[in-house]
Design an enzyme around this catalytic site. Structure first.
Site, PDB file in Angstrom:
ATOM      1  CG  HIS A  65      -1.957   1.061   1.223  1.00 28.10           C
ATOM      2  ND1 HIS A  65      -2.994   1.069   2.148  1.00 28.10           N
ATOM      3  CD2 HIS A  65      -2.159   2.153   0.441  1.00 28.10           C
ATOM      4  CE1 HIS A  65      -3.768   2.117   1.918  1.00 28.10           C
ATOM      5  NE2 HIS A  65      -3.266   2.795   0.896  1.00 28.10           N
ATOM      6  CG  HIS A  67      -0.870   6.536  -2.252  1.00 27.40           C
ATOM      7  ND1 HIS A  67      -2.024   6.546  -2.990  1.00 27.40           N
ATOM      8  CD2 HIS A  67      -1.190   5.958  -1.057  1.00 27.40           C
ATOM      9  CE1 HIS A  67      -3.018   6.007  -2.291  1.00 27.40           C
ATOM     10  NE2 HIS A  67      -2.526   5.632  -1.118  1.00 27.40           N
ATOM     11  CG  PHE A  68       6.302   4.990  -4.663  1.00 28.88           C
ATOM     12  CD1 PHE A  68       6.106   5.213  -3.305  1.00 28.88           C
ATOM     13  CD2 PHE A  68       7.215   4.014  -5.031  1.00 28.88           C
ATOM     14  CE1 PHE A  68       6.801   4.488  -2.340  1.00 28.88           C
ATOM     15  CE2 PHE A  68       7.927   3.289  -4.082  1.00 28.88           C
ATOM     16  CZ  PHE A  68       7.713   3.521  -2.731  1.00 28.88           C
ATOM     17  NE  ARG A  69       1.331  11.416  -3.147  1.00 30.66           N
ATOM     18  CZ  ARG A  69       0.142  11.330  -2.580  1.00 30.66           C
ATOM     19  NH1 ARG A  69      -0.878  10.845  -3.254  1.00 30.66           N
ATOM     20  NH2 ARG A  69      -0.056  11.745  -1.349  1.00 30.66           N
ATOM     21  CG  ASN A  99      -4.713   7.780  -5.207  1.00 30.04           C
ATOM     22  OD1 ASN A  99      -3.939   6.837  -5.172  1.00 30.04           O
ATOM     23  ND2 ASN A  99      -4.862   8.623  -4.190  1.00 30.04           N
ATOM     24  CG  HIS A 187     -10.454   5.021   1.566  1.00 26.95           C
ATOM     25  ND1 HIS A 187      -9.343   5.746   1.939  1.00 26.95           N
ATOM     26  CD2 HIS A 187     -11.488   5.546   2.265  1.00 26.95           C
ATOM     27  CE1 HIS A 187      -9.700   6.670   2.822  1.00 26.95           C
ATOM     28  NE2 HIS A 187     -11.000   6.556   3.032  1.00 26.95           N
ATOM     29  CG  HIS A 241      -6.469   2.954   5.162  1.00 23.18           C
ATOM     30  ND1 HIS A 241      -7.821   2.824   4.999  1.00 23.18           N
ATOM     31  CD2 HIS A 241      -6.019   3.632   4.067  1.00 23.18           C
ATOM     32  CE1 HIS A 241      -8.176   3.383   3.861  1.00 23.18           C
ATOM     33  NE2 HIS A 241      -7.099   3.870   3.279  1.00 23.18           N
ATOM     34  CG  ASP A 314      -2.415   5.165   3.173  1.00 21.23           C
ATOM     35  OD1 ASP A 314      -2.205   5.416   1.966  1.00 21.23           O
ATOM     36  OD2 ASP A 314      -3.383   5.624   3.795  1.00 21.23           O
ATOM     37  CG  HIS A 318       0.139  15.372   0.952  1.00 22.56           C
ATOM     38  ND1 HIS A 318      -0.503  15.381  -0.259  1.00 22.56           N
ATOM     39  CD2 HIS A 318      -0.522  14.452   1.711  1.00 22.56           C
ATOM     40  CE1 HIS A 318      -1.501  14.520  -0.238  1.00 22.56           C
ATOM     41  NE2 HIS A 318      -1.535  13.936   0.937  1.00 22.56           N
TER      42      HIS A 318
END
Length: 458
Positions: A65, A67-69, A99, A187, A241, A314, A318
């Site tokens: 899980h 998010h490497f963007r 996402n 989610h 999560h 997760d 940011h």
């Protein structure tokens, strides 16, 4: 053994964490694979050797899980930085979320994303494809060579571009996933409940009240819907999560009743409480929100009882500028792939100091190696045994150290764990028989991590 003529590396250890438990032994490695696990070193004298000493040798850890963007959000994180953070945390394989901008909703998007990442990743990787709210039926024909799992953002998620808000579309996704044999990851929060609360008392305007504005009822209601959809259609579903005691009880009861429903616990829900959010503010503003002490205690009890299937970070960085916006505008999420294993190990040793460390090491290997490898069909991953990929994490169980921002490898450059005194330290991370992280020299290896094909043998 004829194969031992192909040995390129021998790793000797007093604490190999194998499927049968912790044992002394020797790993014979060649061609990126474990050729044999033996009691003695039988390789030719010229072969390179590594002595793990008293460190645990775990299977290379899997964070299912992150998010490497990439693409579209690389000002927050990118694969080079994200994979450095992963390697420094003992992680050799990641599963990335869809996402992004644009979102990863089709086989074509998966291939384009893989092409962008090639040559920029220290770690092996696969992708959770996104469920397109307008075309959920595509899951019925999903090529397992492209993806074997699909992410659904239920209506409680406010920032994803592909939230499934319509109940009929959500049900279609479960029907199609069951037909296609696709593992759903969710989610699970109910946004209608959050909207009701916001309409009554307004959106949260302070972190002292943040958890109350995004309460456990949103997760409980959504998980109850998932239980019913799984019961009705037989789709395999994994709740991400999970944050509250009631959700843990619901999923555990459903699984005990024979439903194909599992759940993940994150490092941050095990590490922080809502009191920390009041203190740290946006750094632990998350979705789902960090809960109270009783919920954290229940999640730890579930972990000890073997109820979750995976641990996940997760990892959702940011920038500092984004996190310092107003309470209403600051995005939820934190970096965590680097901190995950050591934070959970620190928590286990502090909560259960009387426990045999070997038991704790086997638990870590279960939730961060064999569990995700089995759930997400990752051939060759998650176990120290002959034929498996030569992915190893050398972990010093008793080392203590303090995390500072200077040690953070995520692109955002900050961590909610700054100032924590950690117990346990990743000394080396090895993927396919080659070192990709060395703590002593703080150096990384080659950026040649591969896209994993679930249809391959291993």
């Amino acid at each position: 053994m004829a194969e031992l003529n192909s040995v390129e590396l021998v790793v000797s250890a007093r604490r190999l964490v194998t499927p049968q438990g912790v044992r002394a032994g020797v790993l014979h490695i060649g061609g990126g694979r474990i050729l044999a696990v033996t009691d003695t070193d039988t390789a030719p004298a010229a072969v390179r050797r590594m002595d793990a000493g008293d460190a645990y040798v775990l299977p290379g850890l899997i964070d299912s899980h992150v998010h490497f963007r990439t693409p579209g959000l690389t000002h927050k994180e990118d694969w080079e930085h994200g994979s450095r953070a992963a390697a420094a945390g003992g992680v050799t394989t990641v599963l990335d979320m869809p996402n992004t901008v644009p979102p990863t909703l089709s086989p074509e998007a998966v291939r384009e994303k893989a092409a962008l990442i090639q040559g920029h990743s220290l770690v092996d990787h696969r992708f959770h494809i996104g469920v397109d709210p307008q075309r959920p039926e595509l899951l019925a024909e999903l090529d397992p060579g492209v993806a074997t799992s699909a992410k659904i953002f239920m209506a409680g998620h406010h920032t994803a571009p592909t939230v499934v808000r319509d109940a009929a579309q959500l049900e279609k996704a479960f029907i199609a996933a069951a037909e296609g044999g696709v593992q759903l990851v969710l989610h699970a929060e109910d946004g209608e409940l959050f909207s009701l609360l916001d309409g009554w008392w307004g959106e949260p305007d302070s972190y002292a009240r943040y958890e109350a504005h995004r309460p456990r009822t949103g997760g409980i209601a959504a998980v109850a819907k998932v239980v019913e959809l799984v019961r009705r259609h037989g789709a395999r579903a994994h709740i991400l999560h999970l944050s509250s005691a009631e959700e843990a009880d619901l999923v555990s009861a459903a699984r005990a009743a024979g439903l194909p429903l599992t759940f993940e616990v994150t490092g941050h829900h095990l590490s922080f409480t809502d009191a920390d959010t009041k203190r740290l503010g946006a750094r632990t503003r998350l979705s789902p929100a960090i809960r109270g002490q009783a919920d954290q205690d229940r999640l730890w009890a579930a972990l000890r009882a073997g109820l979750p299937s995976t641990l996940g970070s997760d990892h959702a960085p940011h920038t500092v500028a984004e996190k310092t916006r107003s309470v209403r505008q600051s995005p939820p999420g934190l970096p965590g792939v680097q901190e995950l294993a050591v934070a959970v190990w620190t928590g286990m040793r502090r909560r259960w100091p009387e426990e045999d460390p070997d038991v704790a090491a086997c638990r870590l290997a279960r939730y961060l190696a064999s569990g995700p490898a089995e759930l997400f069909r990752l051939p060759g991953k998650g176990r120290l045994e002959a034929g498996a990929d030569a992915d190893l994490t050398l972990f010093s169980p008793d080392a203590t150290w303090m995390l500072s921002a200077a040690q953070v490898y995520a692109k955002c450059g900050w961590s909610a764990y700054e100032g924590w005194t950690m117990t346990g330290e990743v000394l080396r991370t090895i993927r396919a028989g080659r070192v990709i992280w060395d703590r002593a020299t703080r150096t990384f290896g080659a950026y040649d991590g591969r896209l994993l094909d679930s249809t391959a043998g291993g």
